[in-house]
Enzyme design. Structure first.
Site, PDB file in Angstrom:
ATOM      1  N   LYS A  63       0.917  -1.303   0.038  1.00 14.12           N
ATOM      2  CA  LYS A  63      -0.115  -0.054  -0.045  1.00 14.12           C
ATOM      3  C   LYS A  63       0.836   1.230  -0.097  1.00 14.12           C
ATOM      4  O   LYS A  63       2.108   1.372   0.456  1.00 14.12           O
ATOM      5  CB  LYS A  63      -0.865   0.175   1.211  1.00 14.12           C
ATOM      6  CG  LYS A  63      -2.207   0.897   1.092  1.00 14.12           C
ATOM      7  CD  LYS A  63      -3.199  -0.050   0.348  1.00 14.12           C
ATOM      8  CE  LYS A  63      -4.541   0.868   0.035  1.00 14.12           C
ATOM      9  NZ  LYS A  63      -5.699   0.119  -0.266  1.00 14.12           N
TER      10      LYS A  63
HETATM   11  P1  NAD Z   1     -13.052   7.846  -3.363  1.00 13.60           P
HETATM   12  O1  NAD Z   1     -11.902   8.872  -2.994  1.00 13.60           O
HETATM   13  O2  NAD Z   1     -13.108   7.698  -4.560  1.00 13.60           O
HETATM   14  O3  NAD Z   1     -14.298   8.162  -2.388  1.00 13.60           O
HETATM   15  C1  NAD Z   1     -14.459   8.196  -1.022  1.00 13.60           C
HETATM   16  C2  NAD Z   1     -15.739   8.803  -0.553  1.00 13.60           C
HETATM   17  O4  NAD Z   1     -15.860   8.901   0.738  1.00 13.60           O
HETATM   18  C3  NAD Z   1     -16.044  10.080  -1.095  1.00 13.60           C
HETATM   19  O5  NAD Z   1     -17.408  10.408  -1.603  1.00 13.60           O
HETATM   20  C4  NAD Z   1     -15.770  11.244  -0.153  1.00 13.60           C
HETATM   21  O6  NAD Z   1     -16.130  12.367  -0.221  1.00 13.60           O
HETATM   22  C5  NAD Z   1     -16.091  10.464   1.146  1.00 13.60           C
HETATM   23  N1  NAD Z   1     -15.440  10.723   2.322  1.00 13.60           N
HETATM   24  C6  NAD Z   1     -14.031  10.820   2.496  1.00 13.60           C
HETATM   25  N2  NAD Z   1     -13.939  11.491   3.788  1.00 13.60           N
HETATM   26  C7  NAD Z   1     -14.776  11.141   4.373  1.00 13.60           C
HETATM   27  C8  NAD Z   1     -15.178  11.046   5.868  1.00 13.60           C
HETATM   28  N3  NAD Z   1     -14.469  11.456   6.812  1.00 13.60           N
HETATM   29  N4  NAD Z   1     -16.635  10.764   6.330  1.00 13.60           N
HETATM   30  C9  NAD Z   1     -17.411  10.488   5.078  1.00 13.60           C
HETATM   31  N5  NAD Z   1     -17.167  10.422   3.910  1.00 13.60           N
HETATM   32  C10 NAD Z   1     -15.970  10.619   3.503  1.00 13.60           C
HETATM   33  O7  NAD Z   1     -12.373   6.444  -2.684  1.00 13.60           O
HETATM   34  P2  NAD Z   1     -12.567   5.111  -3.233  1.00 13.60           P
HETATM   35  O8  NAD Z   1     -11.873   4.387  -4.043  1.00 13.60           O
HETATM   36  O9  NAD Z   1     -14.399   4.800  -3.321  1.00 13.60           O
HETATM   37  O10 NAD Z   1     -12.452   4.242  -1.707  1.00 13.60           O
HETATM   38  C11 NAD Z   1     -13.320   4.301  -0.413  1.00 13.60           C
HETATM   39  C12 NAD Z   1     -12.890   3.096   0.501  1.00 13.60           C
HETATM   40  O11 NAD Z   1     -12.895   1.677  -0.272  1.00 13.60           O
HETATM   41  C13 NAD Z   1     -11.597   3.372   0.934  1.00 13.60           C
HETATM   42  O12 NAD Z   1     -11.525   2.566   2.282  1.00 13.60           O
HETATM   43  C14 NAD Z   1     -10.856   2.727   0.009  1.00 13.60           C
HETATM   44  O13 NAD Z   1      -9.575   2.034   0.893  1.00 13.60           O
HETATM   45  C15 NAD Z   1     -11.508   1.447  -0.072  1.00 13.60           C
HETATM   46  N6  NAD Z   1     -11.349   0.640  -1.267  1.00 13.60           N
HETATM   47  C16 NAD Z   1     -11.505   0.902  -2.473  1.00 13.60           C
HETATM   48  C17 NAD Z   1     -11.004   0.364  -3.396  1.00 13.60           C
HETATM   49  C18 NAD Z   1     -10.858   0.904  -5.152  1.00 13.60           C
HETATM   50  O14 NAD Z   1     -10.845   0.207  -5.866  1.00 13.60           O
HETATM   51  N7  NAD Z   1     -11.363   2.151  -5.051  1.00 13.60           N
HETATM   52  C19 NAD Z   1     -10.656  -1.213  -3.492  1.00 13.60           C
HETATM   53  C20 NAD Z   1     -10.810  -1.962  -2.262  1.00 13.60           C
HETATM   54  C21 NAD Z   1     -11.024  -0.718  -0.965  1.00 13.60           C
END
Ligand code: NAD
Length: 411
Positions: free
Chosen positions: A101
């Protein structure tokens, strides 16, 4: 977050009777690279020092694989925890990767595209010796997207002197990205939600769903949950949440966000805070934003009976205990959000073979592997009478321990 990841490992290791030598080896990362980089703002005169991290939890199972996040509070502990979870996740899915990561401690929403690009290129150059398509492959995570991946691929390729698409996954289609990758994490989340509904005999068309986070994972989960017939009643972003007990029109919400960026001001719903969203009277809750959202202080107020973890580390160990005693079923992150890394694996294969899969091929294989993993975790949970999280940890940690035993030790 590191304490949560290690706490989970310790608990699983204790319950599965893991050999101590291997247990201790798994508690700390094999490699952790920390850099500080100078970053010039658009005014040209201001130069900030930004901290960046890349952690490889192991190298046992294959090249490192894991996202890169840009967030203002990222630190080494957080990135290490996420790398460890990636190891278990890849092992649960039987992917030939070790967990890794990365992170940059910066708020990307405050940067111009030019600033984001300069920062990304400099970070890539700083860590170039520890990454590579056979060494460690990055992907989008919180605050990063396919454009960031394109800049990393370009910087790396320029250094090598030839295109190296396999250095990142989640990149744009035009430079070797995979069809279906962008939606893959959400698709995996909803596949798990549907499997859990099937297993517990819940009719999905009678389920209401609240989703925290409306980025990549949250928005795709909302779209696919609605498409599966569930009633999505609430979603949120970092600023605000919206709630309509009669169900949100997800195409309308998508249009609103594409025009206004944030959910704020969306007309067909009431406003809720992120904390309130978690406690809404719904059947299913999908945390898909950030870590540490379901804790000892609010887990008892969660009304949902099924929690499907789109985000990494949204639930503390104390909250897990409360959920278990309240009969709340939790599909853990290392299973529920594994769709992203699984489609990343497909993308990496396509990049290396210079062979393009169709979108149906990606989606079909993804759903098949997700269902297989769900069934395996669920069977182990029943067999050992443990939670789905413990079962997923047993499976992931057990496979890694066996690989370590087989490879032996140098010298
Ligand atoms: P992203 O940046 O596209 O979206 C994140 C969302 O969460 C946004 O809507 C943002 O405004 C919101 N957010 C940010 N801080 C916040 C807070 N304190 N309280 C509430 N909402 C908040 O990110 P993503 O890629 O959708 O990732 C989201 C989660 O999923 C993370 O934990 C990431 O590690 C996990 N994840 C993502 C992927 C991927 O393929 N993108 C894969 C596995 C896990």
């Amino acid at each position: 977050m590191y304490q949560l990841a290690v706490g989970q490992l310790d608990e699983a290791a204790r319950q599965m009777g893991l050999q101590e030598n291997i247990w201790h080896r798994l508690r700390t990362p094999q490699r952790a690279c920390m850099v500080s980089i100078p970053f010039r703002e658009d005014d040209y005169n201001t130069v900030q020092t930004v901290f960046g991290y890349r952690v490889q939890h192991l190298t046992t199972m294959g090249p490192g694989k894991g996202g890169l996040r840009y967030a203002p509070n990222v630190d080494l502990g957080e990135v290490t925890a996420l790398a460890m979870w990636m190891t278990w996740k890849c092992a649960v899915m039987k992917l030939p990767f070790s967990g890794a990561k990365g992170g940059l401690r910066i708020d990307p929403t405050k940067l111009s595209p030019g600033e984001l690009q300069r920062l990304t290129r400099r970070f890539t150059a700083e860590i170039i010796d520890v990454i590579g398509p056979d060494r460690d492959i990055m992907a989008p995570d919180l605050g990063t997207d396919e454009q960031v991946m394109a800049w990393i691929m370009d910087t790396y390729s320029a250094q090598k002197g030839y295109p190296v698409p396999g250095i990142v996954t989640g990149k744009p289609l035009e430079i070797g990205g995979s069809l279906g990758r962008k939606e893959a994490t959400g698709r995996g989340v909803i596949t798990c939600m549907l499997e859990a509904c099937r297993e517990t005999q819940r009719d999905v068309t009678r389920q209401s769903v609240a989703i925290q986070g409306y980025g990549n994972v949250g928005s795709v989960s909302a779209r696919l949950a609605a498409r599966a017939g569930a009633k999505v009643v609430a979603v949120s972003d970092a600023h605000t949440g919206i709630f309509n007990p009669n169900g949100l029109s997800i195409p309308d919400v998508e249009r609103w966000v594409s025009e206004h960026r944030w959910l704020d001001g969306y007309p067909e719903a009431d406003t809720v805070t992120n904390e309130e969203l978690l406690e809404l009277p719904v059947d299913i809750l999908i945390p898909a934003a950030v870590e540490n959202q379901l804790r000892a202080d609010n887990a008892g107020s969660v009304k949902a009976r099924l929690v499907v973890e789109g985000a990494n580390g949204p639930t503390t160990m104390e909250a897990d205990v409360i959920f278990a005693s309240n009969g709340v079923m939790v599909v853990p992150d290392i299973l529920a959000n594994a769709g992203g890394v699984t489609a990343s694996y497909f993308e990496w294969l396509q990049s290396r073979q210079q062979y393009l899969w169709s979108e149906d091929q990606v989606n079909d294989q993804l759903v098949r592997l997700m269902k297989e993993a769900y069934v395996a975790v669920s069977a182990l949970a029943r067999d050992r009478n443990v939670s789905l999280r413990m079962a997923a940890l047993f499976l992931g940690i057990g496979r890694v321990a066996e690989a370590k035993r087989r490879r032996g030790m140098f010298p």
